[in-house]
Design a protein around this motif. Structure first.
Motif, PDB file in Angstrom:
ATOM      1  N   LEU A  26     -16.543  14.463 -24.659  1.00  0.00           N
ATOM      2  CA  LEU A  26     -16.768  13.671 -23.337  1.00  0.00           C
ATOM      3  C   LEU A  26     -17.987  13.006 -23.064  1.00  0.00           C
ATOM      4  N   TYR A  48     -18.158  10.146 -25.550  1.00  0.00           N
ATOM      5  CA  TYR A  48     -17.079   9.027 -25.141  1.00  0.00           C
ATOM      6  C   TYR A  48     -17.959   8.308 -23.985  1.00  0.00           C
ATOM      7  N   GLN A  49     -18.391   8.901 -23.041  1.00  0.00           N
ATOM      8  CA  GLN A  49     -18.984   8.578 -21.743  1.00  0.00           C
ATOM      9  C   GLN A  49     -20.176   7.820 -22.164  1.00  0.00           C
ATOM     10  N   VAL A  55     -18.797   4.543 -24.398  1.00  0.00           N
ATOM     11  CA  VAL A  55     -17.900   3.425 -23.461  1.00  0.00           C
ATOM     12  C   VAL A  55     -18.637   2.858 -22.286  1.00  0.00           C
ATOM     13  N   GLU A  56     -19.060   4.014 -21.334  1.00  0.00           N
ATOM     14  CA  GLU A  56     -19.323   3.727 -20.063  1.00  0.00           C
ATOM     15  C   GLU A  56     -20.778   3.354 -19.648  1.00  0.00           C
ATOM     16  N   ILE A  82     -15.768   9.450 -33.055  1.00  0.00           N
ATOM     17  CA  ILE A  82     -15.401   8.878 -31.754  1.00  0.00           C
ATOM     18  C   ILE A  82     -15.996   7.501 -31.915  1.00  0.00           C
ATOM     19  N   ASN A  86     -12.892  14.686 -17.337  1.00  0.00           N
ATOM     20  CA  ASN A  86     -11.885  13.426 -17.247  1.00  0.00           C
ATOM     21  C   ASN A  86     -10.698  13.601 -18.234  1.00  0.00           C
ATOM     22  N   GLN A 119      -9.690  10.587 -20.587  1.00  0.00           N
ATOM     23  CA  GLN A 119     -10.508  10.456 -21.659  1.00  0.00           C
ATOM     24  C   GLN A 119     -10.350  11.453 -22.695  1.00  0.00           C
ATOM     25  N   ARG A 144      -7.741  13.135 -23.508  1.00  0.00           N
ATOM     26  CA  ARG A 144      -6.539  12.810 -24.228  1.00  0.00           C
ATOM     27  C   ARG A 144      -6.828  11.861 -25.330  1.00  0.00           C
ATOM     28  N   LYS A 145      -7.613  10.836 -24.993  1.00  0.00           N
ATOM     29  CA  LYS A 145      -8.012   9.620 -25.975  1.00  0.00           C
ATOM     30  C   LYS A 145      -8.728  10.384 -27.056  1.00  0.00           C
ATOM     31  N   ILE A 146      -9.735  11.267 -26.622  1.00  0.00           N
ATOM     32  CA  ILE A 146     -10.674  12.172 -27.788  1.00  0.00           C
ATOM     33  C   ILE A 146      -9.454  13.007 -28.652  1.00  0.00           C
TER      34      ILE A 146
END
Length: 333
Positions: A130, A133-134, A137-138, A164, A283, A286, A288-290
Motif C-alpha cells: 500500500l 501504491y499510494q 498513484v496518489e 507494482i 485501503n 487498493q 485487492r488491486k495489489i
C-alpha cells in the motif's frame, strides 16, 4: 486473549504481553484470528512516540500494523467476507493492534489473501504494498511510460514497489546492494545501480519521479536527478504543508508540518520541482488491486528466517531496530 502492549511512549523497547478481552466487533467490522503479524520499523516509531504528531494513541496500546489470519466473525453489515476466509490487512492508522490473538478491523481495510500464499508471506505484503501504491498513484500521479527512481530500493519496500510500478506501466531504476541485483533484474527492473560502485546522481538526469527510502541525507541528490516539474515522494524525510492539507490536519498540526517541511518545499520549488511525503493508510480496495498484481506476477516478499511468538515480541522489535534483516520479521501465532 494475549496481546503485546505498551503502557506509555518510551525510547526503550520494553513491551508487555497482556491478557485483555477479545474485541467486540461493530456492524461493519470483521474479527480476524491472527496467524501472522509483521514487525515493521513503524512499530518502533509508534512505541517511541516519534509519530504522535501524525497519530497520538491512547494507552495502553496494542502494537502491530499489518497481519494475516482467518475471519472468525463478521458484523451484520459486512459484505464479501464470511467466517473461515483467509484475509490480510494494513490496519487503520487510528485502530492498530495486530500483535494479538484477535483483531477487529473495518471491512473496508481488509482483503482476501493471495491464493496459494502462506500466512507469513501474505502478512509481509499489505503495508509495503500500500505504501508503494499510494506513493506512485496518489502522490506522484505517475503515468505509463514515465520513469521512476527508487534509491535504496533493494529491500522489502522495493520487492513490492517494483512489481507494482511495472504493472502500472512505469520504467523503473533501482539503486541497491550488489547481492540483490539479479533478483531485481528478474523482477523487470529496467536499470539497477550498485550503490557502492555507482553514484546515481552522476549518471542520471531528467527522471520523472523519485521515491525516497533513505531519508534527508539523500534529498539534494534525489532532487538533482529530477526533471523540471518532477516529483519526489519520501517515506522518511518528513511531512510538509501538502501532507497536512491532504490529510486535513487543522490548526497547530498544519502550522507545524508547514514549518517542518518549508525548507524542503522551498528547495524543490526553486528548481521547479515538488516534494511530497507519504504515511501509508489502510485501503481494502487498493489492497485487492495489489493482490491481483501479486498473484499474476507471483510476488513473494522475503520473510526473515527468524520467526517469533507473541511472548518474544521484545526480541523481534530489537532485531528490527538493529537492521540488517533478510526480509520482514514475523510474529507467528
Amino acid at each position: 486473549m494475549k496481546a503485546v502492549q505498551i503502557k506509555n511512549y518510551s525510547k526503550e523497547i520494553n513491551v508487555t504481553l497482556s491478557d485483555i478481552p477479545k474485541p467486540q466487533i461493530s456492524d461493519s467490522e470483521v474479527l480476524i484470528r491472527v496467524k501472522a503479524a509483521a514487525v515493521n520499523p513503524v512499530e518502533l516509531l509508534i512505541l517511541t512516540g516519534s509519530v504522535k504528531l501524525i497519530q497520538d494513541y491512547p494507552m495502553p496500546l496494542t502494537l502491530g500494523n499489518e497481519c494475516s489470519g482467518i475471519v472468525e466473525q463478521v458484523g451484520s453489515k459486512v459484505e464479501g467476507f464470511k467466517k473461515g476466509d483467509r484475509v490480510y490487512t494494513r490496519l487503520p492508522i487510528g485502530k492498530i493492534g495486530a500483535f494479538a490473538e484477535y483483531v477487529a478491523v473495518e471491512q473496508d481495510a481488509v482483503a482476501k489473501m493471495p491464493k496459494g500464499y502462506d500466512f507469513n508471506t501474505a502478512a509481509a505484503i499489505p503495508l509495503t504494498g500500500l505504501t508503494a501504491y499510494q506513493a506512485i498513484v496518489e502522490e506522484l500521479e505517475a503515468k505509463p511510460g514515465q520513469t521512476i527512481l527508487i534509491p535504496g530500493g533493494s529491500g522489502s519496500f522495493g520487492q513490492m514497489a517494483v512489481p507494482i510500478a511495472k504493472a502500472l506501466g512505469l520504467q523503473v531504476i533501482v539503486t541497491g546492494n550488489a547481492r540483490a541485483k539479479e533478483q531485481f533484474l528478474a523482477m523487470g527492473v529496467d536499470r539497477y545501480l550498485d550503490y557502492k560502485t555507482e553514484n546515481y546522481w552522476e549518471g542520471l538526469s531528467d527522471i520523472d519521479h523519485v521515491i525516497d527510502t533513505l531519508g534527508p541525507d539523500e534529498f539534494e541528490h534525489e532532487l538533482a536527478v529530477l526533471k523540471k516539474g518532477g516529483r519526489l515522494v519520501s517515506l522518511r524525510t518528513g511531512p510538509n504543508k501538502t501532507f497536512a492539507l491532504r490529510h486535513q490536519f487543522g490548526g497547530l498540526k498544519k502550522q507545524m508540518f508547514t514549518l517542518a517541511g518549508s525548507k524542503l518545499d522551498k528547495a524543490a520549488q526553486k528548481q521547479g520541482k515538488e516534494y511530497r511525503f507519504v504515511f501509508v493508510r489502510s485501503n481494502g480496495a487498493q489492497l485487492r488491486k495489489i493482490t491481483e498484481i501479486v498473484e499474476k506476477q507471483q510476488v513473494k516478499p522475503a520473510v526473515d528466517s527468524r520467526v517469533f511468538s507473541l511472548d518474544q515480541a521484545n526480541e523481534a522489535l530489537r532485531l528490527v531496530a538493529k537492521g540488517q534483516l533478510n526480509g520482514k520479521v514475523m510474529i507467528q501465532l
